[in-house]
Write a protein that holds these residues in place. Structure first.
Motif, PDB file in Angstrom:
ATOM      1  N   PRO A 154      14.862  31.788  48.618  1.00 51.21           N
ATOM      2  CA  PRO A 154      14.697  32.106  50.003  1.00 51.21           C
ATOM      3  C   PRO A 154      13.491  33.153  50.264  1.00 51.21           C
ATOM      4  CG  PRO A 154      16.940  32.145  49.826  1.00 51.21           C
ATOM      5  CD  PRO A 154      16.264  32.134  48.561  1.00 51.21           C
ATOM      6  N   SER A 155      12.669  33.052  51.235  1.00 53.35           N
ATOM      7  CA  SER A 155      11.586  33.723  51.470  1.00 53.35           C
ATOM      8  C   SER A 155      11.824  35.296  51.906  1.00 53.35           C
ATOM      9  CB  SER A 155      10.426  33.119  52.397  1.00 53.35           C
ATOM     10  OG  SER A 155      10.725  33.111  53.507  1.00 53.35           O
ATOM     11  N   TYR A 156      12.878  35.166  52.895  1.00 45.27           N
ATOM     12  CA  TYR A 156      13.157  36.376  53.681  1.00 45.27           C
ATOM     13  C   TYR A 156      12.117  36.847  54.376  1.00 45.27           C
ATOM     14  CZ  TYR A 156      17.478  36.052  50.706  1.00 45.27           C
ATOM     15  OH  TYR A 156      18.725  35.594  50.055  1.00 45.27           O
ATOM     16  N   GLY A 157      11.351  36.028  54.843  1.00 41.83           N
ATOM     17  CA  GLY A 157      10.024  36.422  55.862  1.00 41.83           C
ATOM     18  C   GLY A 157       9.165  37.116  54.879  1.00 41.83           C
ATOM     19  N   PHE A 158       8.831  36.569  53.791  1.00 44.18           N
ATOM     20  CA  PHE A 158       7.678  37.235  52.960  1.00 44.18           C
ATOM     21  C   PHE A 158       6.420  37.295  53.971  1.00 44.18           C
ATOM     22  CE2 PHE A 158       4.618  37.237  49.627  1.00 44.18           C
ATOM     23  CZ  PHE A 158       4.793  38.521  49.291  1.00 44.18           C
ATOM     24  N   ALA A 159       6.097  36.213  54.255  1.00 43.18           N
ATOM     25  CA  ALA A 159       4.896  35.913  55.186  1.00 43.18           C
ATOM     26  C   ALA A 159       4.687  36.990  56.329  1.00 43.18           C
ATOM     27  CB  ALA A 159       4.607  34.574  55.651  1.00 43.18           C
ATOM     28  N   ASP A 160       5.944  37.337  56.805  1.00 40.97           N
ATOM     29  CA  ASP A 160       5.883  38.412  57.985  1.00 40.97           C
ATOM     30  C   ASP A 160       5.560  39.602  57.492  1.00 40.97           C
ATOM     31  OD1 ASP A 160       6.192  36.207  59.779  1.00 40.97           O
ATOM     32  OD2 ASP A 160       8.547  36.273  59.685  1.00 40.97           O
ATOM     33  N   VAL A 161       6.361  40.072  56.189  1.00 43.47           N
ATOM     34  CA  VAL A 161       6.124  41.259  55.453  1.00 43.47           C
ATOM     35  C   VAL A 161       4.718  41.371  55.370  1.00 43.47           C
ATOM     36  CG1 VAL A 161       6.697  42.525  53.317  1.00 43.47           C
ATOM     37  CG2 VAL A 161       8.330  41.341  54.652  1.00 43.47           C
ATOM     38  N   LEU A 165       2.485  44.462  56.872  1.00 35.94           N
ATOM     39  CA  LEU A 165       1.670  45.391  56.130  1.00 35.94           C
ATOM     40  C   LEU A 165       0.041  45.478  56.513  1.00 35.94           C
ATOM     41  CD1 LEU A 165       3.378  44.816  52.851  1.00 35.94           C
ATOM     42  CD2 LEU A 165       3.327  46.849  54.321  1.00 35.94           C
ATOM     43  N   ALA A 166      -0.530  44.093  56.949  1.00 34.71           N
ATOM     44  CA  ALA A 166      -1.946  44.061  57.317  1.00 34.71           C
ATOM     45  C   ALA A 166      -2.088  44.984  58.419  1.00 34.71           C
ATOM     46  CB  ALA A 166      -2.099  42.606  57.254  1.00 34.71           C
ATOM     47  N   LYS A 167      -1.321  44.957  59.401  1.00 32.70           N
ATOM     48  CA  LYS A 167      -1.144  45.477  60.592  1.00 32.70           C
ATOM     49  C   LYS A 167      -0.904  47.016  60.536  1.00 32.70           C
ATOM     50  CE  LYS A 167       0.628  45.858  65.135  1.00 32.70           C
ATOM     51  NZ  LYS A 167       1.771  46.191  65.766  1.00 32.70           N
ATOM     52  N   ASP A 168       0.052  47.331  59.781  1.00 36.00           N
ATOM     53  CA  ASP A 168       0.412  48.928  59.230  1.00 36.00           C
ATOM     54  C   ASP A 168      -0.315  49.599  58.810  1.00 36.00           C
ATOM     55  OD1 ASP A 168       2.698  48.164  61.004  1.00 36.00           O
ATOM     56  OD2 ASP A 168       4.020  48.401  59.413  1.00 36.00           O
TER      57      ASP A 168
END
Length: 187
Positions: A154-161, A165-168
């Motif tokens: 499972p990805s556990y939302g890796f793309a969202d992570v 991080l790009a935003k933060d």
């Protein structure tokens, strides 16, 4: 390329390598860990399942993006390389430092790597491209092979992570993604 793909979803080495970094990864640990296992699976497939370089591939992938969390910087290749090389030397793993560095440094290279151990570096590069694009770029694998890996790990939302991080770390998603493009992607 054969339809059979051996899923690698656990490795004692990977788990040991992650131990000192779990706290710094925090809530992102599961997502990053899944990414690491998916790219190891792809890279080892491209290497024909030959375990000759498996320890190096596993190590490179545990460290390949770790600079994002350790240094809080979107220009994370060099910090990731430095940590991997430091730990390799200090802990006496005996991995080829040049190959370890190159496997991390060139993992976002758009065109094939041409240099020492190109087979290993390109297997790592292709594996990361597949997972980082969510299988949109498949580097010769079939949709079914990518789907098998994604279903097993499972990805556990890796793309969202990554977008968070790009935003933060970049001040905004746009600025962060531009920083990644300019500092991490290689031609």
């Amino acid at each position: 390329m054969t339809e059979a793909i051996q899923i690698i979803d656990h490795s004692e080495r990977v788990e040991r390598l992650f131990e000192p970094y779990q706290d710094v990864l925090g809530n992102d640990y599961k997502a990053y860990r899944g990414h690491v296992y998916r790219v190891i699976t792809y890279a080892m497939h491209f290497l024909g399942g030959d375990d000759t370089h498996r320890a190096l591939v596993e190590t490179a992938f545990v460290y390949h993006d770790i600079g994002l969390w350790m240094k809080h910087d979107l220009a994370y290749l060099e910090p990731s390389e430095e940590l991997a090389l430091r730990d390799n030397a200090e802990k006496g793993w005996g991995l080829d430092p040049e190959l370890l560095r190159n496997s991390i440094h060139w993992h976002h290279k758009v065109t094939p790597y041409r240099g020492p151990h190109a087979d290993v570096v390109n297997a790592c590069r292709k594996g990361d491209w597949i997972d980082a694009t969510g299988g949109k770029v498949r580097k010769g694998l079939s949709r079914d092979q990518v789907a098998q890996v994604e279903a097993a790990i499972p990805s556990y939302g890796f793309a969202d992570v990554l977008q968070r991080l790009a935003k933060d770390l970049g001040g905004s998603a746009l600025k962060g993604n531009m920083r990644v493009l300019s500092h991490v992607f290689k031609i």
